[in-house]
Every structure is written in C-alpha cells, then in structure tokens.
Design a protein around this motif. Structure first.
Motif, mmCIF file in Angstrom:
data_model
loop_
_atom_site.group_PDB
_atom_site.id
_atom_site.type_symbol
_atom_site.label_atom_id
_atom_site.label_comp_id
_atom_site.label_asym_id
_atom_site.label_seq_id
_atom_site.Cartn_x
_atom_site.Cartn_y
_atom_site.Cartn_z
ATOM 1 N N LEU A 1 0.817 -1.211 0.000
ATOM 2 C CA LEU A 1 0.000 0.000 0.000
ATOM 3 C C LEU A 1 0.852 1.263 0.000
ATOM 4 N N VAL A 2 2.019 1.215 0.612
ATOM 5 C CA VAL A 2 2.791 2.448 0.816
ATOM 6 C C VAL A 2 4.134 2.458 0.096
ATOM 7 N N GLU A 3 4.601 1.322 -0.397
ATOM 8 C CA GLU A 3 5.895 1.316 -1.079
ATOM 9 C C GLU A 3 5.703 1.631 -2.559
ATOM 10 N N SER A 4 6.630 2.417 -3.090
ATOM 11 C CA SER A 4 6.589 2.798 -4.505
ATOM 12 C C SER A 4 8.015 2.996 -4.992
ATOM 13 N N ARG A 5 8.246 2.588 -6.232
ATOM 14 C CA ARG A 5 9.588 2.745 -6.793
ATOM 15 C C ARG A 5 9.933 4.201 -7.047
ATOM 16 N N SER A 6 8.926 5.032 -7.200
ATOM 17 C CA SER A 6 9.162 6.431 -7.570
ATOM 18 C C SER A 6 9.086 7.398 -6.388
ATOM 19 N N SER A 7 8.744 6.908 -5.181
ATOM 20 C CA SER A 7 8.583 7.817 -4.042
ATOM 21 C C SER A 7 9.271 7.252 -2.809
ATOM 22 N N ASP A 8 9.710 8.164 -1.939
ATOM 23 C CA ASP A 8 10.319 7.779 -0.670
ATOM 24 C C ASP A 8 9.247 7.237 0.269
ATOM 25 N N ILE A 9 9.626 6.259 1.111
ATOM 26 C CA ILE A 9 8.649 5.628 2.005
ATOM 27 C C ILE A 9 8.067 6.633 2.992
ATOM 28 N N ASP A 10 8.885 7.587 3.445
ATOM 29 C CA ASP A 10 8.357 8.587 4.385
ATOM 30 C C ASP A 10 7.290 9.454 3.725
ATOM 31 N N ALA A 11 7.507 9.808 2.454
ATOM 32 C CA ALA A 11 6.513 10.606 1.744
ATOM 33 C C ALA A 11 5.224 9.819 1.566
ATOM 34 N N ARG A 12 5.351 8.532 1.300
ATOM 35 C CA ARG A 12 4.154 7.711 1.118
ATOM 36 C C ARG A 12 3.394 7.549 2.443
ATOM 37 N N LEU A 13 4.115 7.395 3.555
ATOM 38 C CA LEU A 13 3.446 7.292 4.855
ATOM 39 C C LEU A 13 2.739 8.604 5.196
ATOM 40 N N ALA A 14 3.375 9.733 4.853
ATOM 41 C CA ALA A 14 2.730 11.029 5.090
ATOM 42 C C ALA A 14 1.458 11.156 4.265
ATOM 43 N N GLU A 15 1.511 10.636 3.029
ATOM 44 C CA GLU A 15 0.321 10.668 2.180
ATOM 45 C C GLU A 15 -0.789 9.809 2.790
ATOM 46 N N LEU A 16 -0.399 8.682 3.370
ATOM 47 C CA LEU A 16 -1.379 7.812 4.027
ATOM 48 C C LEU A 16 -2.057 8.535 5.188
ATOM 49 N N THR A 17 -1.269 9.172 6.028
ATOM 50 C CA THR A 17 -1.861 9.857 7.186
ATOM 51 C C THR A 17 -2.738 11.020 6.751
ATOM 52 N N ASP A 18 -2.355 11.704 5.661
ATOM 53 C CA ASP A 18 -3.198 12.791 5.161
ATOM 54 C C ASP A 18 -4.560 12.261 4.711
ATOM 55 N N LEU A 19 -4.558 11.130 4.018
ATOM 56 C CA LEU A 19 -5.820 10.546 3.569
ATOM 57 C C LEU A 19 -6.672 10.083 4.744
ATOM 58 N N LEU A 20 -6.016 9.567 5.786
ATOM 59 C CA LEU A 20 -6.770 9.107 6.953
ATOM 60 C C LEU A 20 -7.397 10.280 7.702
ATOM 61 N N GLY A 21 -6.846 11.465 7.571
ATOM 62 C CA GLY A 21 -7.397 12.631 8.237
ATOM 63 C C GLY A 21 -8.652 13.170 7.576
ATOM 64 N N GLU A 22 -8.952 12.709 6.357
ATOM 65 C CA GLU A 22 -10.161 13.171 5.680
ATOM 66 C C GLU A 22 -11.360 12.338 6.146
ATOM 67 N N PRO A 23 -12.497 12.960 6.377
ATOM 68 C CA PRO A 23 -13.664 12.213 6.864
ATOM 69 C C PRO A 23 -14.162 11.225 5.818
ATOM 70 N N ALA A 24 -14.644 10.082 6.295
ATOM 71 C CA ALA A 24 -15.213 9.059 5.420
ATOM 72 C C ALA A 24 -16.512 8.581 6.043
ATOM 73 N N PRO A 25 -17.531 8.359 5.248
ATOM 74 C CA PRO A 25 -18.833 7.994 5.819
ATOM 75 C C PRO A 25 -18.838 6.607 6.449
#
Length: 689
Positions: free
Chosen positions: A632-656
């Motif tokens: 879910l978070v590993e990508s050949r084109s992005s750093d793992i820390d950036a991907r984890l930050a993206e994950l936490t940003d998405l989790l901060g958005e409300p979901a029904p």
C-alpha cells in the motif's frame, strides 16, 4: 586495260596501306618513274614545310638529309618503279634545316598516260608511326582477348564493333549488332535505362561508371543476370564527339553473393531484435503482438498471430490436435494502414477450420505451410473454406506462409506472413527466419501460459486461505480489502484476520510472506492457520511470534515473513501491539488526529535469534486502527516517508463508512498496475455494550 583515275588510285592505295594510317597524319607524294616529284599534298607540306611550288619537278632524293646516301634513295625508287614496292625508314631534311626520320611506303601505280608508271609514296613521322602501331597492337589484343565485353558505338548509339566477350554475353554474333541499337537487339534487359546513361556520357563528356544492366539475354534466356557497364565518349582531334566506348562485366555471381550476405546480416539483425523485443512480459496477447511487430516490414508486409482457443481461454492443452481447429486471433501487424490486415479477422475473434484446411494441416504437421506464388491455382484448396484467400489475392498478396508455434512438445498456435511488395516470393531463408522468430515467440507464449496457470492457481489458493467470514466481537467494527498484484506481477503472500476471543477481546493480525507465487501463498496459508490456533490458546503475543518463527524453520526452503498483531479490548480501549518487521499501524482518534503508532519495528519472522517485544497503547472509544501491508505504501518512484505522510493525510479526511475509507486509500495510493499484492484491515473500537 581500263585506266583508273589518279585520285582513285591514291585513295585505294591509302586504304590498302593499313587501316591504322587514318590515326596519324600521312603525306601522299607521287613521282614519275625516275623520281621526279609530280604531286605534293597539304599533308606533305605540313610534314616537311615545303610548298608544292618549291618541290614539284625536283628529284625526291633532294629532300633527304644532306649527309644521307643519295644512291640509296635512288635505288628505292628504281625498285618501286619496277613494280616491287618498298618500305623503310629514311632521314629527310625539313625546310627549317633539321633532320626528320620518316617511314615511307612506295609502290608503282598506273600513270595517267598509257604505258607510264607513277610511284606513289606515303610518308609519316617515324616515331608517331611506331606509337600508332604499338597502340593498335595493344588495342587489337585487348579487344579480341579481353574477358570484358567491349563495344564501340556511334553518336546515334548504334553498334560499330563488338568483341568476342560481348558476343558471348549477349548470345548474338557481331553481325547482329552492327548498325543496330541496344533496344533493338536485347528487349529483355533495361536497355532504355542504359541508353539514357550512354546519352549522358555523350552529351556531358564525363564517363559514366557502374551503370547496371539487368535482365535476360539469348545467351541465358532462363535466368536473370546483372552486368556493370561503363561508358566513355570518343572524340576527334578538336574534341568533337565521334562515338562511345562501352565496357560490360557480368557481376551476377558477385551481386548474388552480396545480396545473400546482406540478407544474412538483415536476418541476424532481425533475430537479435526479436531476442530483445519478443517476450518482454508474461502476457499472452502482448507476446503475440511483439512477434507480429518484429516481422513487419523486414520479413513480411502483414502478419497475424493466432493461438488455440483453449489456450486463450486458459484451458489445458493436449500434445496433439484431433479433428478441426479453433483459433483466436491475438495479434496482427500493422494494426492500421494496411489493406491486408483491414480485411482479416479482427483481434479477439475466433476462427474455426476443418481438418482439411491448411491451418489445421500446418498445426498437425508442426511444419511451415508455404505458398511461394499466391495465385488462383494456389488458393483453390483454401478457397473452399473461406472467401478470404480470393480477397487477399485481389489486394496484391503474392506470397504467403504459415509457421506453427510449438514449444515443449505442445502446439500453441501459428503465425501467418503475407507479402505484397515487389520483393519476390518467400524463400527458404525467409521460411527459416520465420521459424526462428516463431520458435522464440512460442517459448515466450508457453512461458506466459505456464505463468498464467500458476498465477491463477496462486490467486485461488490465496483467496481460499483468507478469512471468508469475519465476525468481530461486540464493540469492534471492521472493514477489509485484499488486492492481488496486477496480471504482469506474481501473487504474493499477504493476509489479514480478525480472531474473536472468549473474553470479548479480539486479535487483529496482518502479515506478508516475502516472495511471490504459489509457494508464498502456501506458506501464508500455514501461518494464518497457525495464528488462529495459537491466538485461541491465549498465548502472549510475543510467544505466538516465537511459535510462528519455529514454523518457518520447519520449511524445506526457509522463508521470511513480516507480521503485526494487535490484541484489542473494546471495553477499555487497551491495545497490545507486537510487530515483526511490518509497517507501523496507524491510529485515527475521534477528533481527527492521525498518527503512526510508535512501536519497535523488530525483524521479520524467520531471521532467528531476535527477542520480540509488546507495546501497550490505550485508545479512546471511536478510534480507528489501520493495518496494511507494504504494497500500500511502497513505490519505486517515491520515498517511504513521503508515502506514509500521504497515508496519514488521507486518513485525516472524513469518510462515511469504513468500507468507503478502504476504497479511498486504495484509489489514491495504489497505481493501476500494482507491483505487489495488498492487504488492508481497518477496525473501529467502541465501548462494548
């Protein structure tokens, strides 16, 4: 006896003296029988400088060198006057007072008056005469003995003379050439092109070299030949064109050898290209298209690739064919712009052929089926089954071959090659080259078949071992997703589970067996079953990890696995977290705060000798726990820390709902073609009723 006019006598005598005399200035002098000069022409004046007025009536011996023996000169004329004729070299005295060596020819001719005798004398500079004689000998030898075809033509491009070598090349005697043009005697060669080259040499004065003549001559009317011709303009003393010299060499053998060498290099380059371009993936359709693309245009003008319908549908293949054949068209080239491929069966369609059809026979025999000359007679057997052959003939297809695809004893399909350009029919070398390309593609197609079978097996195994019905205890709400790797990547060993304990607690687990394919899926199944059994024994989380590591050591081939376990008590919000080399879990608090839970990472299971630890965390009611695998978070084109930050940003958005949250994460974080499979588990903790 009939009297012959004196001028005609001179002309005839000059002709009899030798054809090469016209190539150098020759003085013509006439004397009476006693040596008195009675005729002195302009050439004689140019040669010795004396005008006719100065020499007429004098004895010809007076023109010799002052030191010369005059009696020798008189005896020569006496001999000529008596009818013997003489020739020799004398030294004359030029009017300017210098000696000049002359070659002379003297012979008696009838005089104008009955009974008289006139001595006709031809004289030329000795050195020039010797050069002309040498050149003539060389030219005559070259012309008659040279293996190179030689011809002399006039300014109207009519043959004046040809040598024996050219007679042999053309299969015509010299008499058939003389006075005629090339277009008249050899209609089966590119005579018009050659005459344009000759005319250019005549008009421009520059030699034309290596002008090719192609076609057939009476010397070999059944085979094409290639000749190399060169043309040089012939000029008179003042540079005016008087004709053309042509040389011709038969280079058929060299041309054939060069063409074969070029074809060999092209074949080698094409095979090398196929090695790099065919089989870049384990996708069946893509491999078939790569074969078609490589063969166009170097080998064929259009190509189709068809595989057995059972193979395309993912079924099992037998070792042979019985009865008819059903094929599915997977590739063709070019895809657009070709009238041939435009009328052929579209991609994805099936084609059914009876046992007697050429397609079925080629597959059954596992040998190429070749129609070098595609014409009405050749298409008659196939035309019984389809109207396509007649349509292809109308579109200009003139040569055709089908090459089976088979590998490891299994027939897979065939490739069909069409040729429309005027480059000749398919040859044995072309068939061999097509066979090499087909063999390369067949192995790749079979690899794709075997991979697809293993991939499908692994997917089925993977899905069958995942929990089918998760029933969490009261106070815990869960949502989960499993996303297998894309078709171009192998299935991995990701899994998740929720295990309800008797005291109302639940164990949330997620793991990832390192590796891909059926082996990883099988190990995942063993670990997931072990986790369920051990969790129900209420072992301490770290003890359960030791047991799982022991299970990995029991495998014939050691493997590693990451693992994350969270024992959740919904009544208190307490979470006991144990981590073995797995990505950290995330927590979403009721106020929207998102954080990655700080838990010692540990090392993957299977490394051995590692002490596992457990971390206790208490979360307020309504909090979310998010467990995921590295896909879910590993990508050949992005750093793992950036991907984890993206994950936490998405989790901060409300979901029904939790399901909507899972979909949001996968939609934003996972590309269309995932490199690894993904397991995702989201749990909401609320106070137990």
């Amino acid at each position: 006896m009939q009297q012959v006019p004196f001028d005609e006598v001179i002309t005839g005598a000059a002709r009899d003296a030798g054809g090469w005399l016209g190539a150098l200035p020759v003085a013509v002098v006439a004397t009476s029988a006693d040596g008195t000069i009675v005729r002195w022409d302009h050439a004689a004046e140019d040669l010795l400088g004396h005008t006719p007025r100065e020499v007429l009536g004098r004895h010809i011996a007076d023109l010799l060198h002052p030191g010369a023996d005059r009696s020798l000169g008189r005896s020569l004329w006496e001999g000529a006057a008596t009818g013997r004729g003489v020739m020799g070299t004398v030294t004359a005295w030029h009017k300017e007072g210098r000696p000049l060596d002359l070659e002379i020819w003297a012979c008696p001719v009838p005089a104008r008056h009955r009974g008289g005798t006139t001595v006709l004398v031809f004289a030329a500079e000795a050195q020039a005469a010797r050069q002309i004689r040498g050149s003539s000998v060389v030219w005559d030898g070259l012309f008659s003995r040279s293996p190179v075809g030689i011809a002399v033509l006039d300014t109207q491009l009519r043959f004046l003379r040809v040598n024996p070598a050219l007679e042999a090349m053309n299969g015509l005697p010299q008499a058939a050439h003389i006075g005629r043009r090339l277009v008249e005697i050899l209609p089966d060669v590119n005579a018009a092109d050659m005459e344009r080259a000759m005319r250019r040499a005549l008009d421009e004065g520059r030699p034309v070299l290596d002008s090719r003549r192609t076609g057939r001559t009476p010397a070999d009317p059944d085979h094409d030949h290639v000749w190399s011709g060169s043309y040089v303009r012939l000029e008179d003393a003042v540079g005016r064109p008087i004709g053309l010299a042509a040389t011709l060499i038969d280079i058929t053998a060299q041309q054939r050898a060069q063409l074969e060498a070029d074809a060999g290099r092209r074949r080698l380059a094409l095979v090398n290209e196929a090695t790099h371009k065919i089989g870049t993936s384990l996708d069946l359709e893509r491999t078939a298209q790569e074969l078609a693309d490589v063969a166009v245009p170097d080998l064929a003008d259009a190509v189709t690739v068809d595989v057995l319908e059972t193979l395309a549908a993912g079924g099992e293949l037998g070792a042979g064919l019985v009865g008819g054949t059903t094929l599915r068209r997977l590739a063709k080239a070019p895809l657009t712009g070709s009238p041939v491929t435009a009328v052929l069966t579209p991609l994805g369609r099936t084609l059914a052929f009876p046992a007697s059809a050429p397609y079925t026979r080629a597959l059954g025999a596992r040998r190429p089926f070749v129609v070098p000359r595609f014409d009405e007679e050749a298409i008659a057997p196939a035309a019984i089954h389809s109207a396509a052959p007649a349509e292809l003939l109308r579109l200009g297809v003139h040569s055709f071959m089908m090459v089976p695809l088979h590998a490891r004893g299994v027939v897979l399909g065939l490739a069909t090659f069409y040729r429309t350009r005027a480059v000749g029919p398919f040859t044995k070398e072309d068939v061999a080259l097509a066979g090499e390309l087909a063999a390369r593609a067949a192995v790749c197609v079979d690899n794709a078949r075997l991979y697809r079978r293993e991939h499908d097996t692994a997917v089925v195994l993977q899905r069958s071992m995942l929990p089918q019905h998760i029933t969490p205890p009261p106070g815990i709400e869960v949502a989960h997703r499993y996303l297998p790797a894309s078709d171009v990547n192998e299935v991995g060993g990701d899994w998740y589970d929720v295990i309800a304990l008797e005291d109302g607690r639940a164990v949330l687990v997620i793991g990832d067996v390192m590796g891909h394919g059926t082996g990883a899926a099988a190990v995942m199944g063993r670990l997931s079953a072990s986790v369920r059994a051990l969790a129900r024994l209420d072992l301490a989380p770290e003890d359960m990890l030791y047991q799982l590591e022991a299970a990995l050591r029991d495998l014939a081939e050691p493997m590693l696995a990451t693992f994350l376990s969270i024992v959740v008590d919904p009544a208190t919000g307490n979470c006991r977290i144990t981590r073995a080399g797995h990505p950290p879990p995330a927590a979403v608090l009721p106020d929207g705060t998102v954080r990655l839970i700080d838990v010692p990472a540990g090392l993957p299971l299977g490394v051995g000798g590692i002490a596992f630890t457990t971390t206790d965390v208490t979360l307020p009611p309504g909090s979310l726990l998010v467990l995921y695998t590295d896909g879910l978070v590993e990508s050949r084109s992005s750093d793992i820390d950036a991907r984890l930050a993206e994950l936490t940003d998405l989790l901060g958005e409300p979901a029904p709902t939790l399901s909507a949250l899972c979909d949001t994460l996968l939609t934003h974080l996972v590309p269309a073609s995932a490199d690894d499979d993904i397991a995702l588990l989201v749990a909401r903790i609320s106070t137990a009723p």
